[in-house]
Design a protein around this motif. Structure first.
Motif, PDB file in Angstrom:
ATOM      1  N   GLY A 164     -82.278 -18.455 -78.867  1.00 41.49           N
ATOM      2  CA  GLY A 164     -81.222 -17.946 -78.000  1.00 41.49           C
ATOM      3  C   GLY A 164     -80.455 -16.772 -78.557  1.00 41.49           C
ATOM      4  O   GLY A 164     -79.938 -15.955 -77.810  1.00 41.49           O
ATOM      5  N   GLU A 165     -80.338 -16.680 -79.853  1.00 40.65           N
ATOM      6  CA  GLU A 165     -79.636 -15.566 -80.476  1.00 40.65           C
ATOM      7  C   GLU A 165     -80.048 -15.555 -81.939  1.00 40.65           C
ATOM      8  O   GLU A 165     -80.652 -16.517 -82.420  1.00 40.65           O
ATOM      9  CB  GLU A 165     -78.118 -15.736 -80.320  1.00 40.65           C
ATOM     10  CG  GLU A 165     -77.651 -17.064 -80.806  1.00 40.65           C
ATOM     11  CD  GLU A 165     -76.151 -17.261 -80.718  1.00 40.65           C
ATOM     12  OE1 GLU A 165     -75.412 -16.299 -80.951  1.00 40.65           O
ATOM     13  OE2 GLU A 165     -75.744 -18.391 -80.441  1.00 40.65           O
ATOM     14  N   PRO A 166     -79.725 -14.485 -82.624  1.00 42.44           N
ATOM     15  CA  PRO A 166     -80.072 -14.469 -84.044  1.00 42.44           C
ATOM     16  C   PRO A 166     -79.330 -15.600 -84.754  1.00 42.44           C
ATOM     17  O   PRO A 166     -78.182 -15.889 -84.432  1.00 42.44           O
ATOM     18  CB  PRO A 166     -79.561 -13.103 -84.518  1.00 42.44           C
ATOM     19  CG  PRO A 166     -79.401 -12.280 -83.275  1.00 42.44           C
ATOM     20  CD  PRO A 166     -79.046 -13.249 -82.197  1.00 42.44           C
ATOM     21  N   ASP A 192     -87.494 -20.307 -86.143  1.00 47.48           N
ATOM     22  CA  ASP A 192     -86.550 -19.457 -85.409  1.00 47.48           C
ATOM     23  C   ASP A 192     -87.400 -18.712 -84.386  1.00 47.48           C
ATOM     24  O   ASP A 192     -88.213 -17.865 -84.737  1.00 47.48           O
ATOM     25  CB  ASP A 192     -85.867 -18.507 -86.392  1.00 47.48           C
ATOM     26  CG  ASP A 192     -84.976 -17.484 -85.690  1.00 47.48           C
ATOM     27  OD1 ASP A 192     -84.761 -17.604 -84.471  1.00 47.48           O
ATOM     28  OD2 ASP A 192     -84.507 -16.560 -86.383  1.00 47.48           O
ATOM     29  N   THR A 193     -87.219 -19.059 -83.110  1.00 44.34           N
ATOM     30  CA  THR A 193     -88.133 -18.579 -82.070  1.00 44.34           C
ATOM     31  C   THR A 193     -87.458 -17.515 -81.215  1.00 44.34           C
ATOM     32  O   THR A 193     -86.441 -17.781 -80.580  1.00 44.34           O
ATOM     33  CB  THR A 193     -88.547 -19.753 -81.170  1.00 44.34           C
ATOM     34  OG1 THR A 193     -87.384 -20.297 -80.539  1.00 44.34           O
ATOM     35  CG2 THR A 193     -89.234 -20.849 -81.967  1.00 44.34           C
ATOM     36  N   TRP A 234     -87.668 -15.173 -77.969  1.00 41.77           N
ATOM     37  CA  TRP A 234     -88.308 -14.948 -76.670  1.00 41.77           C
ATOM     38  C   TRP A 234     -87.217 -14.729 -75.651  1.00 41.77           C
ATOM     39  O   TRP A 234     -86.038 -14.677 -76.007  1.00 41.77           O
ATOM     40  CB  TRP A 234     -89.257 -16.085 -76.299  1.00 41.77           C
ATOM     41  CG  TRP A 234     -88.661 -17.457 -76.214  1.00 41.77           C
ATOM     42  CD1 TRP A 234     -88.147 -18.184 -77.248  1.00 41.77           C
ATOM     43  CD2 TRP A 234     -88.524 -18.278 -75.048  1.00 41.77           C
ATOM     44  NE1 TRP A 234     -87.703 -19.405 -76.782  1.00 41.77           N
ATOM     45  CE2 TRP A 234     -87.924 -19.485 -75.449  1.00 41.77           C
ATOM     46  CE3 TRP A 234     -88.873 -18.103 -73.702  1.00 41.77           C
ATOM     47  CZ2 TRP A 234     -87.653 -20.522 -74.537  1.00 41.77           C
ATOM     48  CZ3 TRP A 234     -88.605 -19.127 -72.809  1.00 41.77           C
ATOM     49  CH2 TRP A 234     -87.997 -20.321 -73.234  1.00 41.77           C
ATOM     50  N   GLN A 235     -87.575 -14.576 -74.385  1.00 41.64           N
ATOM     51  CA  GLN A 235     -86.611 -14.266 -73.330  1.00 41.64           C
ATOM     52  C   GLN A 235     -87.033 -14.931 -72.018  1.00 41.64           C
ATOM     53  O   GLN A 235     -88.193 -15.293 -71.857  1.00 41.64           O
ATOM     54  CB  GLN A 235     -86.598 -12.757 -73.056  1.00 41.64           C
ATOM     55  CG  GLN A 235     -86.436 -11.876 -74.265  1.00 41.64           C
ATOM     56  CD  GLN A 235     -86.565 -10.403 -73.903  1.00 41.64           C
ATOM     57  OE1 GLN A 235     -87.639  -9.944 -73.533  1.00 41.64           O
ATOM     58  NE2 GLN A 235     -85.470  -9.674 -74.009  1.00 41.64           N
ATOM     59  N   THR A 236     -86.095 -14.983 -71.086  1.00 41.58           N
ATOM     60  CA  THR A 236     -86.424 -15.455 -69.741  1.00 41.58           C
ATOM     61  C   THR A 236     -87.662 -14.688 -69.250  1.00 41.58           C
ATOM     62  O   THR A 236     -88.576 -15.258 -68.660  1.00 41.58           O
ATOM     63  CB  THR A 236     -85.251 -15.188 -68.773  1.00 41.58           C
ATOM     64  OG1 THR A 236     -84.083 -15.786 -69.327  1.00 41.58           O
ATOM     65  CG2 THR A 236     -85.517 -15.755 -67.393  1.00 41.58           C
ATOM     66  N   ASP A 247     -83.846  -5.528 -77.218  1.00 42.81           N
ATOM     67  CA  ASP A 247     -83.291  -6.020 -78.478  1.00 42.81           C
ATOM     68  C   ASP A 247     -83.540  -5.027 -79.603  1.00 42.81           C
ATOM     69  O   ASP A 247     -84.619  -4.438 -79.694  1.00 42.81           O
ATOM     70  CB  ASP A 247     -83.953  -7.350 -78.877  1.00 42.81           C
ATOM     71  CG  ASP A 247     -83.368  -8.525 -78.116  1.00 42.81           C
ATOM     72  OD1 ASP A 247     -82.148  -8.552 -77.913  1.00 42.81           O
ATOM     73  OD2 ASP A 247     -84.143  -9.411 -77.716  1.00 42.81           O
ATOM     74  N   ARG A 291     -78.976  -7.735 -78.783  1.00 43.68           N
ATOM     75  CA  ARG A 291     -79.146  -6.745 -77.726  1.00 43.68           C
ATOM     76  C   ARG A 291     -78.753  -5.364 -78.231  1.00 43.68           C
ATOM     77  O   ARG A 291     -77.829  -5.240 -79.025  1.00 43.68           O
ATOM     78  CB  ARG A 291     -78.269  -7.110 -76.525  1.00 43.68           C
ATOM     79  CG  ARG A 291     -78.484  -8.510 -75.998  1.00 43.68           C
ATOM     80  CD  ARG A 291     -79.835  -8.734 -75.467  1.00 43.68           C
ATOM     81  NE  ARG A 291     -80.176  -7.762 -74.420  1.00 43.68           N
ATOM     82  CZ  ARG A 291     -81.342  -7.751 -73.781  1.00 43.68           C
ATOM     83  NH1 ARG A 291     -82.287  -8.614 -74.105  1.00 43.68           N
ATOM     84  NH2 ARG A 291     -81.575  -6.878 -72.847  1.00 43.68           N
TER      85      ARG A 291
HETATM   86  C1  WTA Z   1     -81.763 -13.321 -77.691  1.00 44.14           C
HETATM   87  C2  WTA Z   1     -83.587 -17.320 -74.232  1.00 44.14           C
HETATM   88  C3  WTA Z   1     -82.576 -13.471 -82.007  1.00 44.14           C
HETATM   89  C4  WTA Z   1     -82.350 -11.934 -77.554  1.00 44.14           C
HETATM   90  C5  WTA Z   1     -84.932 -17.894 -74.682  1.00 44.14           C
HETATM   91  C6  WTA Z   1     -83.106 -12.015 -76.259  1.00 44.14           C
HETATM   92  C7  WTA Z   1     -82.757 -14.150 -79.820  1.00 44.14           C
HETATM   93  C8  WTA Z   1     -82.219 -12.903 -75.431  1.00 44.14           C
HETATM   94  C9  WTA Z   1     -83.578 -15.221 -80.206  1.00 44.14           C
HETATM   95  C10 WTA Z   1     -82.949 -13.640 -74.356  1.00 44.14           C
HETATM   96  C11 WTA Z   1     -83.864 -15.391 -81.604  1.00 44.14           C
HETATM   97  C12 WTA Z   1     -83.348 -15.247 -78.053  1.00 44.14           C
HETATM   98  N1  WTA Z   1     -83.344 -14.478 -82.448  1.00 44.14           N
HETATM   99  N2  WTA Z   1     -82.273 -13.280 -80.723  1.00 44.14           N
HETATM  100  N3  WTA Z   1     -84.591 -16.384 -82.063  1.00 44.14           N
HETATM  101  N4  WTA Z   1     -83.919 -15.886 -79.080  1.00 44.14           N
HETATM  102  N5  WTA Z   1     -82.621 -14.208 -78.494  1.00 44.14           N
HETATM  103  O1  WTA Z   1     -83.298 -14.704 -71.561  1.00 44.14           O
HETATM  104  O2  WTA Z   1     -81.286 -11.009 -77.479  1.00 44.14           O
HETATM  105  O3  WTA Z   1     -81.530 -16.397 -72.244  1.00 44.14           O
HETATM  106  O4  WTA Z   1     -83.308 -10.750 -75.661  1.00 44.14           O
HETATM  107  O5  WTA Z   1     -83.819 -16.359 -73.252  1.00 44.14           O
HETATM  108  O6  WTA Z   1     -81.649 -13.826 -76.378  1.00 44.14           O
HETATM  109  O7  WTA Z   1     -82.102 -14.579 -73.746  1.00 44.14           O
HETATM  110  P1  WTA Z   1     -82.651 -15.528 -72.611  1.00 44.14           P
END
Ligand code: WTA
Length: 654
Positions: A389-391, A413-414, A416-418, A502, A517
């Protein structure tokens, strides 16, 4: 000089190799990297056949002739709900628990695969009785209850794309999503339990479908037994309908590219984007990554992903990935601190959870509450932890590993994005020596890179933008009803590359570090600084629990670093005794200067009690920037708790 500022994260050199025991049993192997590197499309064809049951085998792996809209596994047909249910029952695993449901008030109920299978068939019959045909959209607005899974899989069974709207969204948000997707039916509940009391959902639906609407019926699940307004003819009780429905439903087979769901996500403009995912490629990548990244062994693991079904993580890693594998999982309705701050750890001990997947923001909240809560429970069943979800700041990563993982479990630490549908970058837990704070490597089959402004691959040790160089099976197929916006948002910045939005860096060993971002990147005196980098430095100080950093306009330096910090409870007393906590602030500023360099030293550090977060837990830096720049605070309607901003302003005024 600019390079110096990259140093904090890039100097992170701790690594944790998997134990031989973990590696020996792991699903993910080095061979996967080798196979994917030798023949990417062939690799994905193998995964699609390995993880999915096809009614008709596909004849083409990838058709990119209409780029950037991909077609994967052309000629193939399948049913996603059959892949998540029927085939497990047919294989003799009907008695396996699919969901250990834990309600917030403490009620629990287990559902086997056979039971869910029956529920889904009944629900599919109900929906088709209401006139839902393949291609029709169904909106789902529910708390975290098993019926949410049933509803999603019933839609999938009918080939009717679901549009799940997070239960915490307002009636207005629901209305605009229903309207954009032109949903025919809404599935909701009277309410759910939130922080110890029932929280109503039905009134928001009543509001959202009032006036002109495409919605013909509202199916209502009884969860809290609260009073609801009833609209005869439109509203129907779910339990009555399911009970009256036939228990068997013969599934239809759909094309690989048949739409599976729409999920709205916020973009840079105000209008949410309906991200469109289709069936086979998405399902294949979800199942594959659940298997090799989360290392799920369906016959023995108890898996728990704490996400809400209203976000993509809930779609891919509660419903489609784990259920395609036939895994057993925990589903929890409530918040981690209700009725006490040890609730999650109590559930892990009780259900013997072995694989746990959560978000950095939650981990930092738990750090803030203190180790005594997890320490009071037996967490020895855990064998793998995940973050999304975030770093994740290296210090939060270390805490997660030490306190929750008993210094034993690998952490994935995964990233990915929607839009990507499924995990794109992550260590493989039995192969990769993990490094705190980095998602490190593209998973086998995924082609990621970090590029500069001109789109050229940056060398190791440098920063840039995260892109995908090749299409992947789980990728979005567009933005609902807006192909142009899809092309513009993701494919216009670099020709032929998917732009993720990102910022990222490659360290000297080629590991990828996602920095957040690109709109969260600051420019101070011409030096690029990442909010995450400074947040990590702050959180690495023993007195800091959580930090949010923004770049505020500054006449001298362009932007200046302003930090908002939440102190750990022990440090709070000290700050109180010092009045404004002046000494502590100096200590923290110096700490950042030490960790990153004087350029990163925050101009201002404000001690706050809470940070403004969206309902999905993302810090709304935009609002903090307003505070830092002494402006009227902007739109707060997407905050989980809109009073947080008042508290922050009040705190600053005193
Ligand atoms: C951030 C959630 C760093 C990133 C699955 C991405 C991450 C956005 C990571 C997508 C991670 C998600 N490390 N940043 N492991 N995982 N992000 O669409 O900025 O809610 O573009 O998907 O979350 O958020 P979304």
């Amino acid at each position: 000089m600019a390079e110096e500022t990259l140093s904090n994260l890039l100097q992170e050199e701790r690594t944790f190799a998997p134990s031989p025991e973990f590696a020996a049993q792991a699903n993910g192997t080095q061979e996967l990297y080798d196979q994917a590197a030798a023949d990417r499309e062939g690799f994905w064809a193998d995964q699609a056949r390995k993880y999915l049951t096809w009614d008709t085998d596909f004849t083409e792996v990838l058709d990119w002739s209409e780029a950037p809209v991909a077609k994967w596994f052309g000629g193939g047909t399948l049913n996603a709900s059959v892949n998540c249910l029927d085939r497990h029952v047919e294989a003799g695993n009907g008695d396996r628990v699919a969901l250990h449901f834990v309600g917030e008030p403490g009620d629990t109920k287990d559902f086997t695969y056979a039971e869910l299978h029956e529920q889904v068939q009944r629900a599919a019959n109900v929906l088709s009785g209401l006139g839902v045909v393949p291609g029709d959209r169904v909106a789902i607005y529910l708390p975290m209850i098993p019926e949410a899974v049933v509803a999603m899989l019933a839609c999938a069974r009918l080939g009717a794309p679901h549009s799940v709207v997070f239960g915490g969204f307002s009636a207005d948000a629901l209305r605009s999503r229903i309207a954009d997707g032109e949903a025919k039916v809404v599935i909701t509940a009277d309410g759910g339990y939130r922080r110890g009391k029932p929280s109503a959902l039905k009134p928001a639906v009543d509001d959202a479908v009032s006036g002109e609407t495409t919605v013909e019926h509202v199916l209502v699940i009884k969860r809290t037994d609260s009073e609801v307004d009833w609209h005869e003819g439109r509203d129907l009780w779910w339990h009555e309908q399911l009970e009256a429905a036939e228990p068997e439903h013969i599934p239809e087979s759909f094309d690989s590219e048949h739409p599976l769901f729409i999920l709205y996500t916020s973009g840079t403009t105000g209008k949410p984007k309906g991200i469109l995912h289709t069936t086979a490629g998405y399902l294949a990548q979800c199942a594959y990554t659940s298997h090799v990244v989360h290392d799920v062994h369906p016959e023995s693991d108890v898996y728990w992903c704490t996400a809400d079904i209203g976000w993509v993580t809930g779609h891919s890693y509660i419903v489609y990935g784990p259920m395609a594998l036939g895994a057993t999982q925990v589903m929890y309705e409530g918040t981690p601190d209700t009725p006490h701050q040890g609730r999650w750890w109590e559930i892990i001990a009780d259900k013997k959870v072995s694989v746990f997947y959560t978000a950095p923001t939650a981990i930092r909240a738990c750090m803030k509450w203190g180790e005594e809560f997890p320490n009071a429970h037996d967490l020895s069943s855990l064998r793998l932890l995940g973050s999304v979800g975030e770093p994740i700041n290296p210090e939060a990563w270390m805490w997660y590993r030490r306190v929750i993982g008993g210094d034993r479990t690998p952490i994935v630490d995964t990233w990915w994005q929607t839009e990507t549908g499924a995990i794109m970058a992550s260590p493989l837990p039995g192969v990769t020596a993990t490094r705190p704070g980095a998602c490190q490597l593209a998973v086998p089959g995924i082609d990621l890179d970090v590029v500069d402004e001109a789109g050229n691959s940056v060398p190791d040790g440098s920063g840039g933008y995260l892109v995908a160089r090749s299409p992947w099976p789980g990728m979005l197929r567009g933005i609902w009803g807006d192909l142009e916006r899809y092309k513009e948002t993701y494919w216009s910045r670099y020709k032929g590359l998917y732009f993720a939005g990102d910022g990222a860096k490659k360290d000297e060993d080629g590991n990828v570090w996602v920095l957040g971002r690109v709109d969260d990147v600051m420019n101070v005196s011409g030096h690029r600084l990442s909010t995450t980098e400074i947040e990590s430095a702050l959180v690495s100080h023993p007195k800091v629990a959580e930090a949010a950093v923004v770049g505020a306009t500054d006449a001298m330096t362009g932007q200046a670093v302003v930090a908002f910090v939440i102190l750990r409870s022990e440090a709070l007393h000290e700050a109180d005794e010092e009045g404004e906590g002046g000494e502590l602030v100096t200590e923290l500023r110096n700490h950042v200067a030490r960790e990153i360099g004087p350029i990163a030293k925050p101009r201002q550090i404000l001690v706050v009690a809470e940070l403004p977060k969206t309902r999905s837990g993302k810090i709304m830096r935009r609002l903090l920037r307003d505070v830092a720049e002494k402006r009227e605070v902007g739109d707060v309607t997407t905050l989980a708790d809109s009073s947080v901003m008042d508290l922050i302003k009040e705190g600053l005024a005193t």
